[in-house]
Structure formats: structure tokens, C-alpha cells
Write a protein that holds these residues in place. Structure first.
Motif, mmCIF file in Angstrom:
data_model
loop_
_atom_site.group_PDB
_atom_site.id
_atom_site.type_symbol
_atom_site.label_atom_id
_atom_site.label_comp_id
_atom_site.label_asym_id
_atom_site.label_seq_id
_atom_site.Cartn_x
_atom_site.Cartn_y
_atom_site.Cartn_z
ATOM 1 N N UNK A 57 0.847 -1.179 0.000
ATOM 2 C CA UNK A 57 0.000 0.000 0.000
ATOM 3 C C UNK A 57 0.884 1.231 0.000
ATOM 4 N N UNK A 58 0.257 2.382 -0.085
ATOM 5 C CA UNK A 58 1.033 3.623 -0.094
ATOM 6 C C UNK A 58 1.903 3.750 1.149
ATOM 7 N N UNK A 59 1.427 3.242 2.271
ATOM 8 C CA UNK A 59 2.197 3.324 3.516
ATOM 9 C C UNK A 59 3.481 2.510 3.458
ATOM 10 N N UNK A 60 3.569 1.561 2.535
ATOM 11 C CA UNK A 60 4.759 0.711 2.408
ATOM 12 C C UNK A 60 5.806 1.290 1.461
ATOM 13 N N UNK A 61 5.519 2.427 0.837
ATOM 14 C CA UNK A 61 6.375 2.963 -0.209
ATOM 15 C C UNK A 61 7.237 4.107 0.328
#
Length: 423
Positions: A184-188
Motif C-alpha cells: 500500500x502507499x504506507x509501504x512505499x
């Protein structure tokens, strides 16, 4: 004896023939007689290239996963728990479009990440093929990355239908293109994308690499022109409420705005596209026309002025053509700079490779536009021959494509080392 530095460099074995062979294979999916591709999102050709690319990734040690909107990821996790450097573009095309638009960036991302697969970095690597970037089948454009970044509601995206009434969610489910376990965006931690320029600034200036410093601003409208259906022969001219006449005047208005305002300083690009006429009968005055109209400029004040004039002059079209014009939908974005640290990093890599470069804006929208502002984002260009794009004649030379691959590999190596992160 070889240079020891080159022997340790993942780019020393450049894999150029392999990259070009892979690109030729990729270009075969949806290939057209005139050398382009016809590979709209979730079409049969798009499904075949999606399956081929998934196998390509898996065969080279990537973990292949998908998210709920059909974005395809290849993960290389070498540092458990660390965030990902995300790199990629899109594999769908415009109808009878070019081979290079989007596809080059995805394959270059995959090859660059694979070059670095044998090394351990502070950050992990993830390659992405964004779903429906082109927006030719399902609107809006930059669809998959918009859902990923929260700009587009996932439920609304899955319920979106193409002109034939086919629903995104049904197509993705039928083809098995959704799943779990995707980042997800939080992992990028950061994002990088390389793309063909789709213009001719680089070619005209003899430059190999474009370092994208900002996007142009854009305002896009879906317009509906409402008239009244009648007979093309017997209806008195004064009684006609011809929706196609109103739509034609919108086409002219869009061009007039560009001609009128571009001479004031910054350029203004305008266009009308994707027109649908109802009932589209040879002996019937049109009752309804839908169309897309967009305005783009690097100057937000100029764009605002164009937008103001557009709306004010629509009223005159409604009166003169005896139609009503409704705004069925709209979206847009402002001028958005890319992070200076990313531009500087890419410039240093280009200098180290001896590649000529220049800072420049992007006029077209890309998935990087959606990622930028959420995570540090690097956007890169390679030349397009004659500036041709969204056309079967689109072309980038092998030399420029391989130079871009080398550049992306170097940029990716430094991003994976954690040189630029959101923190």
C-alpha cells in the motif's frame, strides 16, 4: 584484464540484447499492422501481456501480487520489514497507439530491478504495472495509481463502466487480476518512473535524458450537450436544437482559447476528444452529444483565465445553438514540482554515465503525478522520434532506450540505498 570496478558493477553485464528482445515480445501483444499496439485496459491483448509479464517477474525471483484495482506488482524483498522503492509505469495503450508509451517504463523498471536483485540494500524493490493509466476504456486516466494514492474511491473505480457498459470489477474478477498481499502507499518510501517524452524537446536539442521538474496544470471536463431529436430534412432550420452543432462550437471554442491566450506568455494546450453522438442516425438531428474537453498550461493563472472564458462562452453557445450544456464530470491538477533532491540525484547519475540531460516539465499526465506529493518521486524522459505519441508511428531508438535503462538502474540503486526518503 577487465576493470575491477566494472566487474562489480551490475550494469557491466548490461543485458541490452535481452532487454530489446523482451521489448519486442511485449510489443507483440495487441500488435497492429502499422507497427503500433491496440491494448486497452483489461482487453484480451492486455490480459495476455499481463500474464506474460507476471511470468517474466516470477521466473526471475520476484513475488507477483495484485491489489484490488488490478495493479500488478513484482516484489524483491531483501531487507525484511523495510519499505519499498516503487518503480514502474503502465502496459495498457491507447486504441491503435504506440509501442513505447508506458510499456518502455514498465520493462525498464523490471530490468533495472533485476540488475540489482543480487545485492542487499536498505530498502526493498517493487516493480509496478499500473492498471488503466491511459483512461481510454475506463475514465479517468491514471486510474490504478489514483486508487492506490486515495485520489479515486476504490468502490467507485470498481463500479466504473466502459462505453459498452462493462464493469471494471467484473472484468478484473473474471481475469483473476485482483488479489491480496500487495503493498500500500504506507509501504512505499519513494517512486521512480521513466517514460518516453511524447514530445520533441529532447530530440530537437540533441539531449538524451529529461529530468522532469514539474507537471503542467490541467483541467478536464466531461460535457453533455442536450438538444432535441428531429428529422434532418423536414425540420425547419429555425426550429432545430442540434446537439452536434453545439458540440462543434465547443470544439472551435477550445481551439480559439488556445489561439487567443497562448500569445500572452505561457502556452495553453486545448483539445476535445471522445465524442459520442446520439442517436447517430444519418437522417436524425442529434439529441445529445457527450465529449471530453481539456485545458493544460504551465501557468496556473493563465489556466484559470482560460477556464473562466470557457464557462462564460458556453452560455453563448447554448443560446446560439438552442442547446443546453451540462458538466457531467471534471478533474484536474495544478502545477506540481518534483522534489529537487530527486532531480539532483538523477542528474548526478546521468553525469556519471556521460548522458546529456536537461530539466524540463511534463505536459502529459503520468502515474508519477499521482505519486508525487505522497512520496519522493523521480520522473525521467528519453527522446521520442519526431515527438510522435498516441500514434502507431511512435518510436524511441534502441540507443536512447538502453541509455534510459542504464540511468534508471543507477537511480534505482541510489534510491534503494535510502538516499531519498519521505523522512
Amino acid at each position: 584484464m577487465g576493470d575491477p570496478a566494472n566487474e562489480e558493477d551490475p550494469m557491466a553485464d548490461d543485458g541490452a540484447p535481452t532487454f530489446l528482445a523482451d521489448f519486442a515480445t511485449l510489443s507483440g501483444f495487441g500488435a497492429t499492422e502499422r507497427g503500433g499496439v491496440h491494448r486497452e485496459a483489461a482487453s484480451e491483448a492486455d490480459d495476455r501481456q499481463w500474464a506474460w509479464f507476471g511470468r517474466w517477474l516470477a521466473d526471475r525471483g520476484f513475488t507477483v501480487v495484485h491489489d484490488r484495482i488490478g495493479n500488478q506488482f513484482g516484489l524483491l524483498e531483501r531487507t525484511p520489514g523495510a519499505p519499498y522503492v516503487l518503480v514502474g509505469s503502465h502496459l495498457d495503450s491507447q486504441p491503435f497507439g504506440g509501442r513505447w508509451d508506458g510499456a518502455y517504463g514498465v520493462l525498464a523498471a523490471a530490468h533495472a530491478a533485476h540488475r540489482l536483485a543480487g545485492t542487499t540494500h536498505a530498502l526493498n524493490l517493487a516493480v509496478v504495472n499500473w492498471f488503466n493509466e491511459e483512461g481510454s476504456r475506463f475514465t479517468p486516466s491514471m486510474f490504478g495509481s489514483a486508487v492506490f494514492t486515495g485520489a479515486l474511491d476504490p468502490g467507485a473505480a470498481l463500479d466504473t463502466r466502459d462505453p459498452a457498459g462493462i464493469r471494471v470489477g467484473d472484468l478484473l474478477a473474471a481475469s483473476g487480476r485482483t488479489g491480496t498481499g500487495a503493498p500500500t502507499l504506507a509501504d512505499i518510501a519513494c517512486y521512480a518512473e521513466i517514460h518516453v517524452e511524447q514530445g520533441r524537446v529532447l530530440e530537437d536539442t540533441g539531449t538524451t535524458i529529461g529530468l522532469v521538474e514539474a507537471t503542467w496544470a490541467a483541467r478536464k471536463y466531461a460535457l453533455r450537450v442536450l438538444g432535441e431529436q428531429s428529422h434532418t430534412g423536414s425540420t425547419v432550420m429555425a426550429d432545430r436544437r442540434d446537439a452536434l452543432l453545439g458540440a462543434a462550437r465547443l470544439v472551435v471554442l477550445a481551439r480559439e482559447l488556445s489561439d487567443e491566450l497562448s500569445g500572452t506568455g505561457a502556452p495553453l494546450h486545448t483539445s476535445v476528444s471522445r465524442m459520442t453522438v446520439e442517436p447517430n442516425s444519418p437522417v436524425t438531428v442529434a439529441r445529445e452529444v457527450t465529449l471530453n474537453l481539456d485545458l493544460r498550461s504551465p501557468d496556473e493563472q493563465l489556466l484559470a483565465r482560460a477556464d473562466e472564458l470557457l464557462h462564460s462562452r458556453i452560455a453563448g453557445i447554448e443560446r446560439s445553438a438552442r442547446v443546453a450544456v451540462e458538466i457531467a464530470g471534471s478533474h484536474g491538477w495544478g502545477v506540481q514540482p518534483f522534489p529537487a533532491a530527486g532531480i539532483d540525484l538523477a542528474r548526478e547519475v546521468a553525469d556519471g554515465l556521460g548522458l546529456g540531460h536537461r530539466r524540463m516539465p511534463t505536459v502529459a499526465g503520468h502515474d508519477s503525478v499521482n505519486l508525487n506529493g505522497h512520496v519522493p518521486t523521480v520522473m525521467l524522459f528519453v527522446p521520442s522520434v519526431d515527438g510522435i505519441s498516441h500514434n502507431e508511428g511512435e518510436h524511441t531508438t534502441d540507443a536512447d532506450a538502453l541509455a534510459g535503462l542504464d540511468l534508471l538502474t543507477g537511480v534505482l540503486r541510489r534510491l534503494a540505498a535510502g538516499e531519498i526518503t519521505a523522512g
